[in-house]
Design a protein around this motif. Structure first.
Motif, PDB file in Angstrom:
ATOM      1  N   HIS A 121       1.058  -1.224  -0.138  1.00 12.51           N
ATOM      2  CA  HIS A 121      -0.067  -0.143  -0.030  1.00 12.51           C
ATOM      3  C   HIS A 121       0.736   1.391   0.013  1.00 12.51           C
ATOM      4  CE1 HIS A 121      -3.637  -1.938  -0.074  1.00 12.51           C
ATOM      5  NE2 HIS A 121      -3.623  -2.460   1.614  1.00 12.51           N
ATOM      6  N   HIS A 122       2.216   1.364   0.374  1.00 15.52           N
ATOM      7  CA  HIS A 122       3.231   2.200   0.247  1.00 15.52           C
ATOM      8  C   HIS A 122       2.641   3.255   1.912  1.00 15.52           C
ATOM      9  CE1 HIS A 122       6.649   4.303  -1.159  1.00 15.52           C
ATOM     10  NE2 HIS A 122       5.826   5.513  -0.827  1.00 15.52           N
ATOM     11  N   GLN A 164      -5.952   4.142  -9.174  1.00 21.10           N
ATOM     12  CA  GLN A 164      -6.548   5.089  -9.202  1.00 21.10           C
ATOM     13  C   GLN A 164      -6.752   6.179  -7.997  1.00 21.10           C
ATOM     14  OE1 GLN A 164     -10.831   4.817  -9.015  1.00 21.10           O
ATOM     15  NE2 GLN A 164     -10.813   3.056 -10.882  1.00 21.10           N
ATOM     16  N   ARG A 165      -6.148   5.835  -6.955  1.00 23.68           N
ATOM     17  CA  ARG A 165      -5.480   6.747  -5.238  1.00 23.68           C
ATOM     18  C   ARG A 165      -5.130   7.867  -6.182  1.00 23.68           C
ATOM     19  NH1 ARG A 165      -3.519   2.161  -2.322  1.00 23.68           N
ATOM     20  NH2 ARG A 165      -5.378   0.680  -2.382  1.00 23.68           N
ATOM     21  N   GLU A 166      -5.045   9.029  -5.252  1.00 25.31           N
ATOM     22  CA  GLU A 166      -3.961  10.483  -5.700  1.00 25.31           C
ATOM     23  C   GLU A 166      -3.211  10.595  -4.767  1.00 25.31           C
ATOM     24  OE1 GLU A 166      -6.725  13.410  -7.114  1.00 25.31           O
ATOM     25  OE2 GLU A 166      -7.042  12.244  -9.199  1.00 25.31           O
ATOM     26  N   SER A 167      -2.836  11.834  -3.596  1.00 22.88           N
ATOM     27  CA  SER A 167      -2.911  11.937  -2.435  1.00 22.88           C
ATOM     28  C   SER A 167      -3.320  11.854  -1.927  1.00 22.88           C
ATOM     29  CB  SER A 167      -2.154  13.322  -2.114  1.00 22.88           C
ATOM     30  OG  SER A 167      -1.046  13.448  -3.433  1.00 22.88           O
ATOM     31  N   PHE A 168      -3.493  11.312  -0.317  1.00 22.88           N
ATOM     32  CA  PHE A 168      -4.355  11.047   0.616  1.00 22.88           C
ATOM     33  C   PHE A 168      -4.691  12.680   0.983  1.00 22.88           C
ATOM     34  CE2 PHE A 168      -4.422  11.154   5.229  1.00 22.88           C
ATOM     35  CZ  PHE A 168      -5.745  10.299   5.476  1.00 22.88           C
ATOM     36  N   HIS A 186     -11.272   6.087   3.894  1.00 16.12           N
ATOM     37  CA  HIS A 186     -11.224   6.182   2.255  1.00 16.12           C
ATOM     38  C   HIS A 186     -10.605   6.232   1.902  1.00 16.12           C
ATOM     39  CE1 HIS A 186     -14.979   8.089   4.447  1.00 16.12           C
ATOM     40  NE2 HIS A 186     -14.122   7.895   5.999  1.00 16.12           N
ATOM     41  N   TYR A 187      -9.310   5.867   1.760  1.00 13.35           N
ATOM     42  CA  TYR A 187      -7.968   5.596   1.498  1.00 13.35           C
ATOM     43  C   TYR A 187      -7.616   4.082   0.206  1.00 13.35           C
ATOM     44  CZ  TYR A 187      -3.787   7.088  -1.294  1.00 13.35           C
ATOM     45  OH  TYR A 187      -2.913   7.530  -1.900  1.00 13.35           O
ATOM     46  N   LEU A 188      -8.059   3.747   1.459  1.00 11.87           N
ATOM     47  CA  LEU A 188      -7.397   2.293   0.803  1.00 11.87           C
ATOM     48  C   LEU A 188      -8.103   1.768  -0.077  1.00 11.87           C
ATOM     49  CD1 LEU A 188      -5.059   1.130   3.548  1.00 11.87           C
ATOM     50  CD2 LEU A 188      -4.193   2.404   2.052  1.00 11.87           C
ATOM     51  N   THR A 189      -9.449   1.945   0.152  1.00 14.30           N
ATOM     52  CA  THR A 189     -10.527   2.078  -0.450  1.00 14.30           C
ATOM     53  C   THR A 189     -10.479   2.322  -1.922  1.00 14.30           C
ATOM     54  OG1 THR A 189     -12.305   3.384   0.253  1.00 14.30           O
ATOM     55  CG2 THR A 189     -11.894   1.104   1.695  1.00 14.30           C
ATOM     56  N   ILE A 190     -10.261   2.772  -2.165  1.00 13.57           N
ATOM     57  CA  ILE A 190     -10.132   3.040  -3.959  1.00 13.57           C
ATOM     58  C   ILE A 190      -9.157   2.749  -4.606  1.00 13.57           C
ATOM     59  CG2 ILE A 190      -9.403   4.912  -4.932  1.00 13.57           C
ATOM     60  CD1 ILE A 190     -10.093   6.923  -2.764  1.00 13.57           C
ATOM     61  N   PRO A 191      -9.358   1.757  -5.989  1.00 13.32           N
ATOM     62  CA  PRO A 191      -8.104   1.258  -6.244  1.00 13.32           C
ATOM     63  C   PRO A 191      -6.696   1.550  -6.566  1.00 13.32           C
ATOM     64  CG  PRO A 191     -10.224   0.540  -7.462  1.00 13.32           C
ATOM     65  CD  PRO A 191     -10.242   1.901  -6.220  1.00 13.32           C
TER      66      PRO A 191
END
Length: 406
Positions: free
Chosen positions: A127-128, A356-360, A348-353
């Motif tokens: 997940h970095h 498709q993730r941008e900055s938290f 709210h962040y790790l649930t995004i593929p």
């Protein structure tokens, strides 16, 4: 709220928690995400459903944040982890505050009055990111002297006391260059099964390990084959294991004088894309001589994720806002603040593929939760039936009003 669902699932896996404390934790974490401004007992009573005395009393109760965050990581983490430890200075005034003293502040680059916490996090390689595990307050100089320990002993003991629980995640402990000391490294290696990953000082004295055959002559056999020049590594000992436009990684087993042992070195040259010049050189190491240099660099880089937890907790979840002075309330406050950041990230962040993730953005989450709390207050005050309106797209649009992502 996604966070309530996640916190309820975590608490459902924990035993020996009373009904009242379970309800309080489920209430507290979303509340911290909802409060604007300072996050202390007075603000909690203004935004929450309990009195200020109730919040104070609950912060005085024992809660196993290590066990809570272990279950959290089991649910949301992957199987590829590294342990991270890093102290952090906490600004705190008040003569009667437990543990107040002078501690090093990395932000100000000097020793300052206040408190300090030793934060343990679990770095998730895939997940970095990092999940908060537990934060323990550092004793001041007076209390350390009374216990017969120094600061390095205290930092090492935090890991040693929790080794059984932490070993379930990883056998690698990533710490910054301050901990590349023989006293710390030896104590961890002698009392645990962890291997340390850290960075050496730029002027560290290192020697090539002699690999030649014995001469048969009298006297002690040759052990070393010259001093290491990091600007000109000897290629008969070092080998290049990775190179791209940004970095070049050299690998070798080297004897480090300050550690008085052989370690695996990852010598990293940071390159300038626009010229053949080398911008800087850093020396990373692992006490596991079988670990690849590429993994040493990768594991050390994930160590910095704990700094983002501290940053978000300082800015958004009131890490330095505690009104309490006693040890128990301070412990509860620090850990609830840091845990809230990890819960927000998971919900709210790790649930995004991943692609498709941008900055938290903790700022966005705070905005959404504050809007949701305010709208629910409108429903209560004006006696609006929430079941009729909460699923209305216009209401959900108001939840995201003012958020950057919206």
């Amino acid at each position: 709220m996604e966070s309530i669902t996640l916190v309820s699932a975590i608490l459902g896996k924990m035993s020996n928690i009373g009904k009242w404390q379970r309800q309080f934790i489920i209430h507290l974490i979303p509340l911290i995400m909802s409060i604007r401004g300072r996050i202390n007992f007075m603000q909690m009573s203004r935004y929450g459903t309990y009195s200020m005395t109730s919040y104070r009393n609950n912060f005085d109760k024992t809660f196993d944040f290590g066990a809570f965050n272990t279950e959290h990581i089991k649910i949301k983490g992957t199987a590829y982890h590294v342990i991270i430890f890093d102290p952090s200075h906490i600004r705190k005034s008040g003569k009667s505050t437990f543990g107040k003293g002078r501690f090093w502040s990395g932000c100000d680059n000097q020793s300052k009055l206040g408190l300090e916490i030793g934060g343990i996090a679990i770095g998730d390689i895939e997940h970095h990111t990092a999940f908060h595990y537990e934060a323990i307050q550092t004793p001041n100089a007076e209390n350390l002297k009374l216990s017969g320990k120094n600061l390095i002993d205290h930092y090492a003991d935090l890991i040693i006391k929790r080794k059984a629980a932490l070993m379930k995640f990883s056998t690698y402990l990533a710490v910054d260059a301050y901990f590349s000391k023989k006293t710390y490294v030896d104590k961890i290696l002698d009392n645990t099964d962890f291997n340390i990953i850290s960075r050496l000082r730029d002027d560290a004295v290192m020697y090539y390990v002699f690999n030649g055959h014995p001469t048969g002559k009298r006297g002690r056999p040759q052990c070393y084959d010259g001093k290491v020049d990091v600007k000109n590594p000897a290629m008969n000992y070092f080998k290049i294991v990775h190179q791209d436009l940004e970095i070049r990684i050299f690998s070798a087993i080297i004897y480090v004088k300050s550690l008085q042992q052989k370690v695996k070195i990852a010598l990293v040259q940071y390159l300038d894309e626009n010229s053949p010049k080398i911008k800087s050189t850093k020396i990373y190491f692992s006490t596991d001589t079988n670990l690849s240099a590429w993994h040493i660099v990768k594991y050390y880089r994930i160590r910095f994720q704990i700094e983002f937890i501290y940053r978000d907790a300082n800015q958004f979840t009131g890490l330095e806002h505690c009104q309490a002075r006693c040890e128990e309330k301070l412990y509860f406050h620090f850990n609830s603040s840091l845990t809230t950041v990890s819960i927000a990230k998971s919900a709210h962040y790790l649930t995004i593929p991943k692609e498709q993730r941008e900055s938290f953005s903790m700022a966005d989450i705070k905005t959404i939760y504050h809007n949701q709390l305010l709208l629910e207050r409108f429903f209560d005050v004006f006696a609006i039936d929430p079941d009729t309106h909460k699923n209305n797209p216009k209401v959900k649009e108001l939840y995201y009003f003012g958020s950057i992502a919206a």
